[in-house]
Design an enzyme around this catalytic site. Structure first.
Site, short mmCIF file in Angstrom:
data_model
loop_
_atom_site.label_atom_id
_atom_site.label_comp_id
_atom_site.label_asym_id
_atom_site.label_seq_id
_atom_site.Cartn_x
_atom_site.Cartn_y
_atom_site.Cartn_z
N LYS A 1 101.07 -1.09 6.45
CA LYS A 1 101.52 -2.39 6.95
C LYS A 1 100.34 -3.31 7.28
O LYS A 1 99.21 -2.86 7.46
CB LYS A 1 102.48 -2.19 8.12
CG LYS A 1 103.79 -1.59 7.56
CD LYS A 1 105.00 -1.73 8.39
CE LYS A 1 106.21 -1.28 7.56
NZ LYS A 1 107.34 -0.89 8.36
N ARG B 1 107.41 7.63 7.99
CA ARG B 1 107.80 7.14 6.66
C ARG B 1 106.53 6.62 6.00
O ARG B 1 105.95 5.64 6.47
CB ARG B 1 108.83 6.02 6.84
CG ARG B 1 109.31 5.38 5.58
CD ARG B 1 110.23 4.19 5.90
NE ARG B 1 110.72 3.57 4.70
CZ ARG B 1 110.04 2.66 3.99
NH1 ARG B 1 108.85 2.27 4.38
NH2 ARG B 1 110.57 2.13 2.90
N1 HH2 Z 1 109.59 -0.39 6.44
C1 HH2 Z 1 109.85 -0.90 5.22
C2 HH2 Z 1 111.08 -0.64 4.58
N2 HH2 Z 1 112.00 0.15 5.16
N3 HH2 Z 1 112.70 1.50 6.98
C3 HH2 Z 1 112.46 2.02 8.18
N4 HH2 Z 1 113.38 2.81 8.77
N5 HH2 Z 1 111.28 1.79 8.84
C4 HH2 Z 1 110.31 1.01 8.33
O1 HH2 Z 1 109.26 0.81 8.99
C5 HH2 Z 1 110.53 0.42 7.04
C6 HH2 Z 1 111.76 0.69 6.38
C7 HH2 Z 1 108.82 -1.75 4.55
O2 HH2 Z 1 107.98 -0.98 3.74
P1 HH2 Z 1 108.14 -0.82 2.15
O3 HH2 Z 1 109.40 -0.09 1.81
O4 HH2 Z 1 106.92 -0.20 1.63
O5 HH2 Z 1 108.21 -2.30 1.61
P2 HH2 Z 1 109.40 -3.21 1.09
O6 HH2 Z 1 110.40 -3.40 2.16
O7 HH2 Z 1 108.71 -4.51 0.71
O8 HH2 Z 1 110.04 -2.53 -0.09
#
Ligand code: HH2
Length: 283
Positions: A223, A259
């Site tokens: 992040k 995660r």
């Molecule tokens: N962060 C992201 C997406 N889903 N779910 C939970 N429970 N907790 C988190 O911190 C979280 C999440 C964002 O990360 P990422 O999936 O890598 O990116 P994007 O939402 O752009 O696909």
């Protein structure tokens, strides 16, 4: 000379590692890389081999200004992958979606956890759907909506407000019929939180979220706050050191799972941390 007290071995629960698979063209962390279904399956196999306990599959990015995706398209992205993984592995699968239609299709295909960044607030039937599916649910804190959440987040006491929100959502879920033991909480690092003013106190105060009595999932991997603490210009795939630091802070605070995008490295870091913690008298 006074004898120092000897270290006593202690039991420390292992922290589960959720490996992220984004089948999206635009995720902040790895967008576009896995839009091809075959590439996503190869990545799933790799994360399993790397030691992931759970795979978290998402078909819509939640980053600010991400492209909105219709439910049918999101289903087309995630369901074939879930089926393909299920055909060759029993690893638990979580579906990262805010849409009940997508959660239903994913659970029918073999997912057993609904990871919802809106904590079941997105659709009027989200709560009832979670209860009916009988799956585990992750209730995550977010101030505002994904599109605008980073515009001007405000808190008095960020840890207290996140905790209060999560308790209220857990109560709403239980009132709708979700069993208590199926509920996970997530402080939502980076979701409607100022880069350093909010994310850092929240990470420092994780013990207060853990103390709520539900398993806590922490998603700090790659992040932006990590780049802000470095030279400000680190792209998402250059944030491994900071991601591991945050995962270990979570482990020390007692989170049940992290995660992450970099599974192998995180598994190794957590194994070393746990072995040292079990040797006693840590911290
Ligand atoms: N962060 C992201 C997406 N889903 N779910 C939970 N429970 N907790 C988190 O911190 C979280 C999440 C964002 O990360 P990422 O999936 O890598 O990116 P994007 O939402 O752009 O696909």
């Amino acid at each position: 000379m006074t004898a120092l007290p000897a270290s006593q071995p202690v039991q420390v629960a292992p922290v589960k590692v959720w490996g992220v698979i984004n089948v999206t063209p635009d995720s902040f962390s790895d967008g576009g890389r896995l839009a091809d279904p075959e590439a996503a399956l190869v990545q799933a196999r790799r994360l399993i081999a790397d030691g992931a306990d759970i795979l978290d599959i998402g078909g819509e990015s939640t980053r600010p200004r991400a492209q909105a995706v219709a439910a049918a398209q999101e289903i087309d992205r995630v369901v074939p992958l879930i089926r393909a993984i299920r055909a060759e592995s029993a690893i638990p699968i979580s579906i990262d979606t805010m849409k009940p239609e997508v959660a239903r299709a994913a659970v029918a295909a073999g997912a057993t956890i609904w990871n919802d960044v809106t904590a079941l607030r997105h659709a009027p039937d989200s709560l009832a759907t979670a209860a009916k599916l009988g799956c585990e649910v992750v209730l995550m804190h977010m101030q505002g909506e994904p599109g605008t959440m980073q515009a001007e987040p405000r808190y008095g006491d960020v840890v207290a407000e996140v905790a209060e929100f999560l308790v209220a959502r857990a109560q709403a879920a239980m009132a709708a019929g979700v069993a208590r033991e199926r509920i996970w909480l997530d402080p939502g690092i980076g979701f409607g939180k100022h880069m350093l003013d909010h994310n850092l106190p929240l990470l420092a105060g994780l013990e207060r979220i853990v103390a709520l009595g539900f398993p806590v999932l922490l998603g700090a991997s790659r992040k932006s706050f990590i780049s802000a603490l470095d030279d400000g210009g680190r792209s998402a795939d250059q944030r491994l050191g900071g991601s591991i630091a945050a995962a270990l802070v979570g482990a020390a605070a007692g989170v049940a799972a992290v995660r992450v995008h970099d599974v192998r490295e995180t598994v190794q870091a957590l194994r070393v941390w746990r072995a040292i913690a079990q040797a006693g008298n840590l911290g």
